[in-house]
Design an enzyme around this catalytic site. Structure first.
Site, PDB file in Angstrom:
ATOM      1  CD  GLU A  84      -1.457 -32.370  56.118  1.00 34.85           C
ATOM      2  OE1 GLU A  84      -1.473 -31.162  56.371  1.00 34.85           O
ATOM      3  OE2 GLU A  84      -0.632 -32.870  55.335  1.00 34.85           O
TER       4      GLU A  84
ATOM      5  CG  HIS B 110       1.933 -26.328  50.585  1.00 31.93           C
ATOM      6  ND1 HIS B 110       1.112 -26.592  49.512  1.00 31.93           N
ATOM      7  CD2 HIS B 110       1.458 -27.082  51.611  1.00 31.93           C
ATOM      8  CE1 HIS B 110       0.184 -27.467  49.888  1.00 31.93           C
ATOM      9  NE2 HIS B 110       0.371 -27.782  51.150  1.00 31.93           N
TER      10      HIS B 110
ATOM     11  NE  ARG C 263       5.026 -29.242  54.243  1.00 37.90           N
ATOM     12  CZ  ARG C 263       3.909 -28.551  54.438  1.00 37.90           C
ATOM     13  NH1 ARG C 263       2.972 -29.020  55.251  1.00 37.90           N
ATOM     14  NH2 ARG C 263       3.734 -27.384  53.859  1.00 37.90           N
TER      15      ARG C 263
ATOM     16  CG  ASP D  66      -4.216 -29.472  54.282  1.00 33.65           C
ATOM     17  OD1 ASP D  66      -5.017 -29.080  53.420  1.00 33.65           O
ATOM     18  OD2 ASP D  66      -2.986 -29.500  54.106  1.00 33.65           O
TER      19      ASP D  66
HETATM   20  C1  3PY Z   1      -1.346 -27.486  57.394  1.00 30.63           C
HETATM   21  O1  3PY Z   1      -1.643 -26.717  58.314  1.00 30.63           O
HETATM   22  O2  3PY Z   1      -2.179 -28.138  56.749  1.00 30.63           O
HETATM   23  C2  3PY Z   1       0.052 -27.642  57.033  1.00 30.63           C
HETATM   24  O3  3PY Z   1       0.362 -28.517  56.249  1.00 30.63           O
HETATM   25  C3  3PY Z   1       1.044 -26.706  57.619  1.00 30.63           C
HETATM   26  O4  3PY Z   1       2.028 -26.381  56.701  1.00 30.63           O
HETATM   27 MG    MG Z   2      -1.187 -29.373  55.150  1.00 27.96          MG
END
Ligand code: 3PY
Ligand code: MG
Length: 261
Positions: A154, A50, A75, A180
């Site tokens: 996530e 991101h 990442r 997420d």
């Molecule tokens: C999330 O909280 O989904 C993340 O990927 C943090 O960057």
């Molecule tokens: Mg995320």
């Protein structure tokens, strides 16, 4: 001056409730990563999912962070596992892979992270060998242990596959993306990383990771959440991003200058 101890500091220190803090860099300028490395962070993470970083910026960012005496994490974008091998070649201490939702996803990720027999990482760590000051054979022998493979948890599918992912030789840690996860657990109705069901999932992930002798990591949107997670035994937390820290720092100073605090 070789930087073996700098880069291997992450694999050496991560685990057992280490409570490390990472900076989280999305700004497209490697000076930001080098600058944050001079603060009291244990690690600096460059975000290509991101964040606005491309591969050339990440290569320079890794170098700036390493020369400042800190290990760096990257990442990668979703499923872009070839980039995992490239950033290790550039001297990253580890890689965070988002949206690892199954044992098969985790196997694909680690195949690019570790040399045989654990994975199938292709040989070519030109910059990393120079930075660590090792012989080629030393790098081959120590590279797998030094390169930390971190799978992001996530989604509901990832929670269901958590034990299978943690059981894989080569997956060193899991990293919860609470935003997420909050969207997934609320079936898309809201994004609230501090919701009770997300915090329960965070406890479950930490317990499972430690039962498998793997590290538990998490993105904490606030420093207060990072402090709570460290108290609970989390091994590594991000505390917001460079964007959020810049804006909150500016806001705090404006409030003082305008006499509001
Ligand atoms: C999330 O909280 O989904 C993340 O990927 C943090 O960057
Ligand atoms: Mg995320």
């Amino acid at each position: 001056m070789p930087y073996l101890s700098t880069i291997s500091a992450l694999s050496n220190r991560l685990g057992g409730g280490s409570g490390l803090l990472t900076a989280w860099v999305g700004m497209p300028d490697p000076v930001v990563a080098g600058h944050l490395a001079l603060e009291d962070f244990d690690v600096v993470t460059l975000d290509m999912q991101h964040g606005a970083n491309d591969i050339a910026l990440v290569r320079q960012g890794i170098l700036n962070v390493t020369l400042a005496g800190k290990p760096s994490l990257v990442r990668i974008p979703v499923n872009d596992f070839a980039t995992a091998s490239r950033v290790l070649d550039f001297g990253a201490a580890g890689v965070i892979a988002p949206m690892i939702n199954s044992k098969a996803d985790a196997e694909a990720f680690l195949s690019f992270m570790k040399f045989p027999p654990v994975g199938q990482r292709s040989w070519g760590p030109t910059i990393a060998v120079g930075l660590t000051g090792q012989t080629l054979d030393d790098y081959l022998a120590k590279g797998n242990a030094m390169s930390v493979a971190i799978a992001m948890i996530e989604t509901r599918e990832a929670l269901a596959a958590l034990d299978d992912i943690l059981a894989l030789d080569g997956i060193d840690a899991v990293f919860v993306g609470p935003s997420d996860l909050s969207i997934a657990l609320s079936n898309g109705s809201n994004v609230k990383p501090s919701r009770a069901d997300v915090l329960d999932a965070l406890d479950h992930v930490r317990q499972s990771a430690h039962a498998h002798k793997k590290a538990a990591c998490c993105f904490a949107p606030t420093p207060a959440m990072a402090k709570d997670l460290a108290k609970k035994g989390y091994d590594l937390m991000a505390i917001g991003t460079d964007f959020s820290q810049l804006r909150s720092g500016a806001r705090a100073q404006i409030d003082i200058a305008r006499g509001r605090s």
